[in-house]
Write an enzyme that holds these catalytic residues in place. Structure first.
Site, PDB file in Angstrom:
ATOM      1  N   GLU A 156       0.877  -1.147   0.128  1.00 41.84           N
ATOM      2  CA  GLU A 156       0.118  -0.151  -0.098  1.00 41.84           C
ATOM      3  C   GLU A 156       0.896   1.258   0.006  1.00 41.84           C
ATOM      4  O   GLU A 156       0.474   2.476  -0.302  1.00 41.84           O
ATOM      5  CB  GLU A 156      -0.727  -0.010   1.223  1.00 41.84           C
ATOM      6  N   TYR A 179      -2.681   5.081   7.098  1.00 47.24           N
ATOM      7  CA  TYR A 179      -2.123   4.004   7.458  1.00 47.24           C
ATOM      8  C   TYR A 179      -0.821   3.605   6.628  1.00 47.24           C
ATOM      9  O   TYR A 179       0.255   3.456   7.047  1.00 47.24           O
ATOM     10  CB  TYR A 179      -2.997   2.700   7.171  1.00 47.24           C
TER      11      TYR A 179
HETATM   12  P1  NAD Z   1      -2.130  -7.072  13.362  1.00 50.69           P
HETATM   13  O1  NAD Z   1      -3.054  -6.045  13.461  1.00 50.69           O
HETATM   14  O2  NAD Z   1      -3.200  -8.455  13.251  1.00 50.69           O
HETATM   15  O3  NAD Z   1      -1.236  -7.395  14.635  1.00 50.69           O
HETATM   16  C1  NAD Z   1      -0.358  -6.395  14.808  1.00 50.69           C
HETATM   17  C2  NAD Z   1       0.245  -6.648  16.029  1.00 50.69           C
HETATM   18  O4  NAD Z   1       1.135  -5.648  16.758  1.00 50.69           O
HETATM   19  C3  NAD Z   1      -0.545  -7.042  17.248  1.00 50.69           C
HETATM   20  O5  NAD Z   1      -0.318  -8.361  17.963  1.00 50.69           O
HETATM   21  C4  NAD Z   1      -0.513  -5.815  18.198  1.00 50.69           C
HETATM   22  O6  NAD Z   1      -0.903  -5.963  19.501  1.00 50.69           O
HETATM   23  C5  NAD Z   1       0.829  -5.581  17.886  1.00 50.69           C
HETATM   24  N1  NAD Z   1       1.265  -4.201  18.335  1.00 50.69           N
HETATM   25  C6  NAD Z   1       0.407  -3.015  17.739  1.00 50.69           C
HETATM   26  N2  NAD Z   1       1.024  -1.684  18.233  1.00 50.69           N
HETATM   27  C7  NAD Z   1       2.014  -2.234  19.095  1.00 50.69           C
HETATM   28  C8  NAD Z   1       3.062  -1.551  19.861  1.00 50.69           C
HETATM   29  N3  NAD Z   1       3.042  -0.343  20.046  1.00 50.69           N
HETATM   30  N4  NAD Z   1       3.933  -2.360  20.363  1.00 50.69           N
HETATM   31  C9  NAD Z   1       4.060  -3.652  20.524  1.00 50.69           C
HETATM   32  N5  NAD Z   1       3.250  -4.158  19.700  1.00 50.69           N
HETATM   33  C10 NAD Z   1       2.249  -3.574  19.235  1.00 50.69           C
HETATM   34  O7  NAD Z   1      -1.312  -7.073  12.080  1.00 50.69           O
HETATM   35  P2  NAD Z   1      -0.842  -7.909  10.778  1.00 50.69           P
HETATM   36  O8  NAD Z   1      -1.958  -8.055   9.828  1.00 50.69           O
HETATM   37  O9  NAD Z   1      -0.493  -9.311  11.520  1.00 50.69           O
HETATM   38  O10 NAD Z   1       0.254  -7.349  10.293  1.00 50.69           O
HETATM   39  C11 NAD Z   1       1.519  -7.358  10.512  1.00 50.69           C
HETATM   40  C12 NAD Z   1       2.335  -6.299   9.821  1.00 50.69           C
HETATM   41  O11 NAD Z   1       2.162  -6.922   8.252  1.00 50.69           O
HETATM   42  C13 NAD Z   1       2.080  -4.843   9.852  1.00 50.69           C
HETATM   43  O12 NAD Z   1       3.231  -4.175  10.141  1.00 50.69           O
HETATM   44  C14 NAD Z   1       1.265  -4.655   8.637  1.00 50.69           C
HETATM   45  O13 NAD Z   1       1.574  -3.106   8.317  1.00 50.69           O
HETATM   46  C15 NAD Z   1       2.156  -5.457   7.646  1.00 50.69           C
HETATM   47  N6  NAD Z   1       1.074  -5.916   6.702  1.00 50.69           N
HETATM   48  C16 NAD Z   1      -0.115  -6.722   6.641  1.00 50.69           C
HETATM   49  C17 NAD Z   1      -1.178  -7.050   5.701  1.00 50.69           C
HETATM   50  C18 NAD Z   1      -2.144  -7.812   5.964  1.00 50.69           C
HETATM   51  O14 NAD Z   1      -2.671  -8.114   4.726  1.00 50.69           O
HETATM   52  N7  NAD Z   1      -2.828  -8.311   7.022  1.00 50.69           N
HETATM   53  C19 NAD Z   1      -0.556  -6.641   4.522  1.00 50.69           C
HETATM   54  C20 NAD Z   1       0.753  -5.980   4.281  1.00 50.69           C
HETATM   55  C21 NAD Z   1       1.451  -5.631   5.288  1.00 50.69           C
END
Ligand code: NAD
Length: 326
Positions: free
Chosen positions: A129, A151
């Site tokens: 993104e 985001y």
């Molecule tokens: P998610 O929202 O399921 O999990 C995020 C985790 O980070 C949670 O366990 C939360 O408790 C923890 N967290 C949030 N703020 C925090 C902080 N300040 N300190 C410590 N922990 C904290 O996200 P996800 O879908 O597993 O995504 C993981 C990564 O992958 C992210 O960086 C996201 O940007 C990236 N990403 C996800 C997708 C997708 O399709 N889900 C796609 C592209 C990139």
């Protein structure tokens, strides 16, 4: 060897931790894993239940913005895999302060601490993104960043900090940019689990705008495999796109789910479009394929069927998360 996984109680991070501790990545068989997770609404220790008994797992509840805590955890760490983020676009439209704090300030805190501790490898997990929206063709890693949501702007900012820490301080950091992940343990506010759990309960599914927005679907297991390859052999300072190879409009995606449940389009409710909604994402994965041997292995049909099955078998996991104050 010790791996620090931030956000390891979230959807993708917990998959990476479960796979690592199960010996899925030969290079990391026997590695100790420290999970640093704040347990926001999206984090859930139950996601680590299958490996909770492992003596190689240590769970630390804490914030990636907490410099002293992060500094202590970095000492003796051989690899950082940084997943922690505020990750839901709709929430960033409603209010983005937390996105800037966690995604930008938190990433900066980690990069500085990793630099101070001379950590040998840091993988920063980002998103396609950050590139913006593309009508045709696919982005290579050379594409300029044109994020459109708070985001994606916060993620792009963290990518730029990661790049700068490599260029300025020589931190061996790689950046990965993946497409839309799906699989088990995904928080039910996200498109696939929201649709699946709604349909299981006979609730209509909300489709933004004309449903013509295109996303590339990547199974979480393929994504984590790509991250492991980058962690092992990725060249410091490089960016690697990770894609799944299945591009679908949201309307076509909804149709696949309706088919799987034997339902028709009366279960779809068209809702006003998301503000600033990117039309299409598409990543070119030639670089990670040719240099690191990455290829997505989970076909969308198989991955979707297995994911639906998981949500059917794990109602107790998601039902409480869908409650208004869950
Ligand atoms: P998610 O929202 O399921 O999990 C995020 C985790 O980070 C949670 O366990 C939360 O408790 C923890 N967290 C949030 N703020 C925090 C902080 N300040 N300190 C410590 N922990 C904290 O996200 P996800 O879908 O597993 O995504 C993981 C990564 O992958 C992210 O960086 C996201 O940007 C990236 N990403 C996800 C997708 C997708 O399709 N889900 C796609 C592209 C990139």
């Amino acid at each position: 060897m010790r791996i620090l996984v931030t956000g390891g109680a979230g959807f993708i991070g917990s998959h990476f931790v479960r796979q690592t501790l199960s010996g899925r990545y030969p290079e990391y068989a026997g590695a100790d894993v420290v999970v640093l997770d704040k347990l926001t609404y999206a984090g859930n220790e139950a996601n680590l239940a299958p490996v909770a008994a492992s003596r190689r797992l240590r769970f630390v509840r804490g914030d990636i913005c907490d410099g002293p805590l992060v500094g202590g955890l970095m000492r003796g760490t051989d690899l950082v895999v940084h997943f922690a983020a505020e990750s839901h676009v709709d929430r960033s439209i409603a209010g983005s302060a937390e996105f800037v704090t966690t995604n930008v300030v938190g990433t900066h805190t980690l990069l500085q601490a990793a630099t101070d501790a001379a950590v040998p490898k840091f993988v920063h997990v980002s998103t396609d993104e950050v590139y913006g929206s593309i009508d045709s063709g696919s982005w290579t890693e050379e594409e300029p960043l044109r994020p459109n949501s708070p985001y994606s702007a916060s993620k792009a900012s963290s990518d730029l900090l990661a790049r700068a820490y490599h260029r300025t301080h020589g931190l061996p950091v790689c950046i990965t940019r993946c497409s839309n992940n799906y699989g088990p343990y995904q928080f039910p506010e996200k498109l696939l689990p929201l649709f699946v759990t709604n349909l299981m309960d006979g609730i209509r599914v909300p489709l933004y705008g004309d449903g013509g927005n295109v996303r590339d679907w990547l199974h979480v297991d393929d994504h984590c495999q790509g991250i492991a390859l980058v962690a092992q052999d990725g060249e410091p300072g490089q960016v690697y796109n990770i894609g799944g190879g299945t591009e679908l409009t949201n309307r076509a995606f909804a149709a696949r789910l309706l088919d799987a449940f034997g339902l028709d389009t009366s279960m779809v409710e068209q809702v006003p479009d998301r503000k600033g909604h990117d039309r299409r994402y598409s990543v070119n994965i030639d670089k990670i394929s040719s240099r690191l041997g990455y290829a997505p292995r989970v076909s969308f049909d198989d991955g979707l069927a297995a994911t639906i099955r998981w949500y059917k078998e794990n109602r107790a996991w998601w039902e409480q998360l869908k409650k208004p104050n869950g």
